[in-house]
Design a protein around this motif. Structure first.
Motif, PDB file in Angstrom:
ATOM      1  N   LEU A 272      10.063 -11.438  12.174  1.00  0.00           N
ATOM      2  CA  LEU A 272       9.882  -9.995  11.691  1.00  0.00           C
ATOM      3  C   LEU A 272      10.235  -9.722  10.692  1.00  0.00           C
ATOM      4  CD1 LEU A 272      13.834  -8.256  13.442  1.00  0.00           C
ATOM      5  CD2 LEU A 272      11.522  -7.733  13.825  1.00  0.00           C
ATOM      6  N   PRO A 273       8.807  -9.784  10.404  1.00  0.00           N
ATOM      7  CA  PRO A 273       7.556  -9.429   8.873  1.00  0.00           C
ATOM      8  C   PRO A 273       8.073  -7.927   8.075  1.00  0.00           C
ATOM      9  CG  PRO A 273       5.838  -8.692  10.879  1.00  0.00           C
ATOM     10  CD  PRO A 273       7.064  -9.226  12.034  1.00  0.00           C
ATOM     11  N   ALA A 274       7.998  -7.679   7.287  1.00  0.00           N
ATOM     12  CA  ALA A 274       8.533  -6.801   6.555  1.00  0.00           C
ATOM     13  C   ALA A 274       7.283  -6.249   6.458  1.00  0.00           C
ATOM     14  CB  ALA A 274       9.498  -7.257   5.284  1.00  0.00           C
ATOM     15  N   LEU A 275       7.760  -4.406   6.473  1.00  0.00           N
ATOM     16  CA  LEU A 275       7.070  -3.337   6.136  1.00  0.00           C
ATOM     17  C   LEU A 275       7.220  -3.127   4.783  1.00  0.00           C
ATOM     18  CD1 LEU A 275       4.444  -1.393   7.261  1.00  0.00           C
ATOM     19  CD2 LEU A 275       6.573   0.534   8.028  1.00  0.00           C
ATOM     20  N   CYS A 276       6.500  -2.943   3.628  1.00  0.00           N
ATOM     21  CA  CYS A 276       6.704  -2.055   2.668  1.00  0.00           C
ATOM     22  C   CYS A 276       5.943  -0.475   2.630  1.00  0.00           C
ATOM     23  CB  CYS A 276       6.444  -2.782   1.562  1.00  0.00           C
ATOM     24  SG  CYS A 276       6.707  -4.765   0.917  1.00  0.00           S
ATOM     25  N   ASP A 277       7.093   0.785   2.782  1.00  0.00           N
ATOM     26  CA  ASP A 277       6.883   1.454   2.027  1.00  0.00           C
ATOM     27  C   ASP A 277       7.518   1.789   0.252  1.00  0.00           C
ATOM     28  OD1 ASP A 277       9.803   1.484   2.950  1.00  0.00           O
ATOM     29  OD2 ASP A 277       9.223   3.669   3.684  1.00  0.00           O
ATOM     30  N   VAL A 278       6.009   3.147   0.499  1.00  0.00           N
ATOM     31  CA  VAL A 278       5.983   3.299  -0.970  1.00  0.00           C
ATOM     32  C   VAL A 278       4.919   5.149  -0.990  1.00  0.00           C
ATOM     33  CG1 VAL A 278       4.198   2.311  -1.782  1.00  0.00           C
ATOM     34  CG2 VAL A 278       5.750   3.188  -3.622  1.00  0.00           C
ATOM     35  N   SER A 279       5.322   5.747  -1.533  1.00  0.00           N
ATOM     36  CA  SER A 279       4.294   7.448  -1.383  1.00  0.00           C
ATOM     37  C   SER A 279       3.710   7.345  -3.392  1.00  0.00           C
ATOM     38  CB  SER A 279       5.192   8.606  -1.784  1.00  0.00           C
ATOM     39  OG  SER A 279       4.810   9.396  -0.951  1.00  0.00           O
ATOM     40  N   ILE A 280       2.741   7.897  -2.529  1.00  0.00           N
ATOM     41  CA  ILE A 280       1.165   7.792  -3.668  1.00  0.00           C
ATOM     42  C   ILE A 280       1.856   8.643  -4.352  1.00  0.00           C
ATOM     43  CG2 ILE A 280       0.374   9.195  -2.681  1.00  0.00           C
ATOM     44  CD1 ILE A 280      -2.569   7.976  -4.069  1.00  0.00           C
ATOM     45  N   ARG A 281       2.112   9.748  -4.388  1.00  0.00           N
ATOM     46  CA  ARG A 281       3.825  10.903  -5.072  1.00  0.00           C
ATOM     47  C   ARG A 281       4.928  10.532  -5.696  1.00  0.00           C
ATOM     48  NH1 ARG A 281       0.964  15.890  -5.584  1.00  0.00           N
ATOM     49  NH2 ARG A 281      -1.516  15.358  -4.839  1.00  0.00           N
ATOM     50  N   PRO A 282       5.893  10.747  -6.621  1.00  0.00           N
ATOM     51  CA  PRO A 282       7.766  10.840  -6.694  1.00  0.00           C
ATOM     52  C   PRO A 282       7.853  11.105  -5.307  1.00  0.00           C
ATOM     53  CG  PRO A 282       6.193  12.180  -8.268  1.00  0.00           C
ATOM     54  CD  PRO A 282       4.471  11.711  -7.597  1.00  0.00           C
ATOM     55  N   GLY A 283       7.271  12.281  -4.481  1.00  0.00           N
ATOM     56  CA  GLY A 283       8.795  12.422  -3.469  1.00  0.00           C
ATOM     57  C   GLY A 283       6.828  12.702  -2.052  1.00  0.00           C
ATOM     58  N   TRP A 284       7.434  12.596  -0.906  1.00  0.00           N
ATOM     59  CA  TRP A 284       7.295  11.513   0.426  1.00  0.00           C
ATOM     60  C   TRP A 284       6.334  12.877   1.044  1.00  0.00           C
ATOM     61  CZ3 TRP A 284       7.352   6.864   2.443  1.00  0.00           C
ATOM     62  CH2 TRP A 284       8.111   6.280   1.110  1.00  0.00           C
ATOM     63  N   PHE A 285       6.926  14.418   0.608  1.00  0.00           N
ATOM     64  CA  PHE A 285       5.749  15.527   1.494  1.00  0.00           C
ATOM     65  C   PHE A 285       5.188  16.391  -0.154  1.00  0.00           C
ATOM     66  CE2 PHE A 285       9.448  15.588   4.538  1.00  0.00           C
ATOM     67  CZ  PHE A 285       8.207  15.382   5.700  1.00  0.00           C
ATOM     68  N   ILE A 301       1.543  -2.463  -6.894  1.00  0.00           N
ATOM     69  CA  ILE A 301       2.339  -2.583  -6.250  1.00  0.00           C
ATOM     70  C   ILE A 301       0.776  -3.577  -4.554  1.00  0.00           C
ATOM     71  CG2 ILE A 301       3.068  -0.856  -3.474  1.00  0.00           C
ATOM     72  CD1 ILE A 301       3.490   1.181  -5.694  1.00  0.00           C
ATOM     73  N   TYR A 302       0.303  -3.135  -4.395  1.00  0.00           N
ATOM     74  CA  TYR A 302      -0.611  -4.392  -4.067  1.00  0.00           C
ATOM     75  C   TYR A 302      -0.033  -5.989  -3.676  1.00  0.00           C
ATOM     76  CZ  TYR A 302      -4.812  -6.391  -1.382  1.00  0.00           C
ATOM     77  OH  TYR A 302      -5.715  -7.069  -0.500  1.00  0.00           O
ATOM     78  N   TYR A 303       0.168  -6.105  -5.537  1.00  0.00           N
ATOM     79  CA  TYR A 303       0.321  -7.733  -5.314  1.00  0.00           C
ATOM     80  C   TYR A 303       2.126  -7.756  -4.807  1.00  0.00           C
ATOM     81  CZ  TYR A 303      -3.786  -9.344  -8.249  1.00  0.00           C
ATOM     82  OH  TYR A 303      -4.958  -9.364  -9.002  1.00  0.00           O
ATOM     83  N   LYS A 304       2.619  -6.805  -5.139  1.00  0.00           N
ATOM     84  CA  LYS A 304       4.048  -6.692  -4.559  1.00  0.00           C
ATOM     85  C   LYS A 304       4.514  -6.680  -3.103  1.00  0.00           C
ATOM     86  CE  LYS A 304       5.998  -5.933  -8.994  1.00  0.00           C
ATOM     87  NZ  LYS A 304       6.274  -5.003  -9.980  1.00  0.00           N
ATOM     88  N   SER A 305       3.646  -6.205  -2.530  1.00  0.00           N
ATOM     89  CA  SER A 305       3.840  -6.418  -0.909  1.00  0.00           C
ATOM     90  C   SER A 305       2.511  -7.412  -0.380  1.00  0.00           C
ATOM     91  CB  SER A 305       3.168  -4.225  -1.177  1.00  0.00           C
ATOM     92  OG  SER A 305       2.178  -3.917  -0.944  1.00  0.00           O
ATOM     93  N   ASN A 315       2.515   6.239   1.545  1.00  0.00           N
ATOM     94  CA  ASN A 315       2.350   7.466   1.825  1.00  0.00           C
ATOM     95  C   ASN A 315       1.988   8.568   1.522  1.00  0.00           C
ATOM     96  OD1 ASN A 315       3.848  10.128   2.996  1.00  0.00           O
ATOM     97  ND2 ASN A 315       4.130  10.680   1.278  1.00  0.00           N
ATOM     98  N   VAL A 316       0.580   9.556   1.451  1.00  0.00           N
ATOM     99  CA  VAL A 316      -0.361  10.183   1.685  1.00  0.00           C
ATOM    100  C   VAL A 316      -0.262  11.298   1.623  1.00  0.00           C
ATOM    101  CG1 VAL A 316      -2.538  10.868   0.694  1.00  0.00           C
ATOM    102  CG2 VAL A 316      -2.322   8.414   1.351  1.00  0.00           C
ATOM    103  N   PRO A 317       0.631  12.571   1.082  1.00  0.00           N
ATOM    104  CA  PRO A 317       1.048  13.875   2.296  1.00  0.00           C
ATOM    105  C   PRO A 317      -0.004  14.418   1.692  1.00  0.00           C
ATOM    106  CG  PRO A 317       2.553  13.563  -0.003  1.00  0.00           C
ATOM    107  CD  PRO A 317       1.619  12.280   0.145  1.00  0.00           C
ATOM    108  N   PRO A 318      -1.052  15.150   3.089  1.00  0.00           N
ATOM    109  CA  PRO A 318      -1.874  16.449   3.511  1.00  0.00           C
ATOM    110  C   PRO A 318      -0.972  17.250   2.505  1.00  0.00           C
ATOM    111  CG  PRO A 318      -1.717  15.176   5.326  1.00  0.00           C
ATOM    112  CD  PRO A 318      -0.072  15.128   4.369  1.00  0.00           C
ATOM    113  N   ASN A 319      -1.898  18.558   1.978  1.00  0.00           N
ATOM    114  CA  ASN A 319      -1.515  19.532   0.859  1.00  0.00           C
ATOM    115  C   ASN A 319      -1.057  20.961   1.729  1.00  0.00           C
ATOM    116  OD1 ASN A 319      -3.522  20.811   1.130  1.00  0.00           O
ATOM    117  ND2 ASN A 319      -4.523  19.692  -0.795  1.00  0.00           N
TER     118      ASN A 319
END
Length: 514
Positions: A272-285, A301-305, A315-319
């Motif tokens: 069960l490999p791990a998934l690292c989720d993070v948003s490019i902005r402070p929020g998810w939306f 983050i790339y080095y740490k994931s 996460n890259v939320p559309p405007n």
């Protein structure tokens, strides 16, 4: 004399061919894989490296992170929505797949579901005839990008939420729509989000249902069955990170030891490999008042994931116009350029290599140390069995300045390495230990203060079975400023979870063994 000479040549050729036949008939087979092993779908998932998450919905227009479920659906009206732009941005930035919040906690559906009126059908967008899921799925398929969906278990709008039987039926009915209308679904993202009300989710039924409709789809949750959560939303895995795990000791939505999530389990019975989720902005939306992280922050983050045996989900939320914002695009382009500037050329690509031993002997090229210079994980260097030393010697042919080590294991043979380190030969002719590492897995990136040397050796200190190395790369990162994740210790300084030795020499080995 002529005849005798010809006979001698023929005899030699016959003897040579006999030797080759004997050699080919006695080749040593590849080493035995060590359990657990990934499925072919998990291998493909890991090989994709990075995915983009698109959080989009009524929250985008209500300036909210967690919608109430009662926002007027007519506020959803992305006048310039262009799913092809989303996919183009993802692909140009080096992301192999995308995921969409088909329904978030507020219950608003980005497709015209037959089971609710709280969807794009009730909005003014496309005059109520639009389907965001369809447009993004089509754009992804046309571009050769994988497509996945997130269907929130928690629904703050649906009136039957809280009635366990009715809501589980409702949830699977919507899942059926998503998995049967839009072609191949690579990823199904689930979590344990729960609004209380005594609500119980029938996860095992959900998993079986999803596998029935999309056999190749990888299911994510906090603890599988396809991939697991890393335990935080910062995109940071443990500096020790096993793909091995025991889902029987955890529960989706329950209290899970964050260290166990980040590190995995060297005695785990499941892959069960791990998934690292993070948003490019402070929020998810998307919020007009917020701004994206810098490209250098994404590189860290790339080095740490990805650099710690995980997959990165950014996460890259559309405007509110329905587009990826220009400032986000610029950061992604800079992030892509940073990765290219560092990792496009392996400084060890033309090195001379030797090893402490080679499976089948040096004449067996299938397990040669030079296999570690081939891109990808199918081929690998393998040592002989029952060895006490596992070392790869690298001669870079000239003095080279570098500060990044990349190592990969052939994970289709199981995850093996427990501890390893890198040494360089200093000017005094002694081996200096530069950096210690623990697990490798699909990919390990170790960053350390820059050093200059011609001779290196990669030493595996501990392993679950004979270690196998599929790739070794040496690189120079000119932009990252090392930050200390951990306090100074007498034995060394910890950068990004990686132990960098200040000065450790091994006087018993005074020269390279090339």
């Amino acid at each position: 004399m002529k005849t005798r000479f010809r006979f001698s040549i023929k005899t030699q050729l016959l003897l040579f061919y006999s030797f080759l036949i004997h050699l080919s008939s006695s080749l040593k087979p590849p080493p035995l894989p060590i359990l657990p092993l990934p499925t072919s779908f998990q291998l493909q998932w890991q090989n994709d490296d990075m995915s983009i998450f698109f959080h989009f919905g009524t929250n985008t227009f209500a300036d909210a992170e967690r919608g109430s479920g009662h926002a007027d659906p007519t506020i959803f009206n992305p006048a310039k929505l262009n799913a092809s732009q989303w996919i183009h941005v993802a692909k140009e930035s080096g992301f192999s797949s995308v995921l969409l919040t088909a329904k978030h906690h507020d219950g608003f559906c980005l497709w015209p579901s037959e089971y609710t009126d709280y969807s794009v059908r009730s909005s003014n967008w496309r005059n109520g005839s639009g389907d965001v899921v369809a447009e993004l799925a089509d754009a992804a398929r046309d571009a050769g990008v994988g497509f996945g969906i997130y269907l929130s278990p928690w629904d703050r709008h649906e009136e039957c939420y809280g009635d366990t039987l009715r809501y589980n039926e409702y949830y699977l009915a919507q899942m059926n729509e998503l998995l049967t209308r839009y072609g191949e679904i690579k990823d199904v993202f689930l979590d344990g989000a729960n609004g209380g009300k005594g609500m119980k989710y029938f996860f095992e039924s959900w998993f079986s249902f999803i596998h029935q409709l999309q056999p190749g789809g990888i299911i994510f949750s906090e603890c599988g069955p396809g991939t697991r959560w890393v335990g935080n939303e910062y995109g940071v895995a443990g500096s020790t990170c096993w793909s091995l795990f025991n889902s029987s000791v955890v529960q989706i939505g329950g209290d899970i030891d964050p260290i166990y999530q980040k590190q995995g389990d060297p005695f785990g019975s499941e892959w069960l490999p791990a998934l690292c989720d993070v948003s490019i902005r402070p929020g998810w939306f998307w919020h007009a008042s917020e701004h994206p992280k810098s490209a250098r922050e994404l590189l860290e983050i790339y080095y740490k994931s990805l650099g710690r045996n995980c997959k990165l989900l950014l996460n890259v939320p559309p405007n509110s116009s329905g587009l990826i914002s220009p400032e986000d695009i610029q950061v992604l382009q800079e992030f892509s350029e940073l990765r290219r500037s560092i990792f496009s050329h392996n400084l060890a690509a033309s090195a001379f290599l030797n090893a402490s031993s080679t499976r089948g002997g040096i004449q067996d090229s299938r397990f040669s140390p030079y296999k570690v210079l081939e891109e990808g994980i199918p081929t690998y260097w393998a040592p002989e069995e029952n060895q006490s030393k596992w070392i790869l010697y690298i001669d870079l042919k000239e003095l080279v300045t570098f500060n990044v080590l990349k190592v990969q294991e052939p994970i289709h043979m199981g995850q093996r390495v427990i501890e390893f380190h890198l040494e360089v030969l200093n000017r005094d002719g002694f081996w200096k230990r530069v950096v210690n590492g623990t697990t490798i897995g699909y990919q390990r990136l170790l960053l350390f203060p820059k050093i200059k040397s011609q001779y290196l050796k990669l030493v595996v200190d501990k392993s679950r079975a004979d270690p196998l190395i599929s790739y070794l790369g040496i690189y120079m990162d000119q932009v990252t400023v090392l930050s200390e994740d951990m306090p100074y210790k007498k034995s060394g300084t910890y950068f990004n979870g990686t132990q960098v030795l200040r000065s450790t020499t091994n006087n018993s080995s005074g020269s390279a063994s090339m």
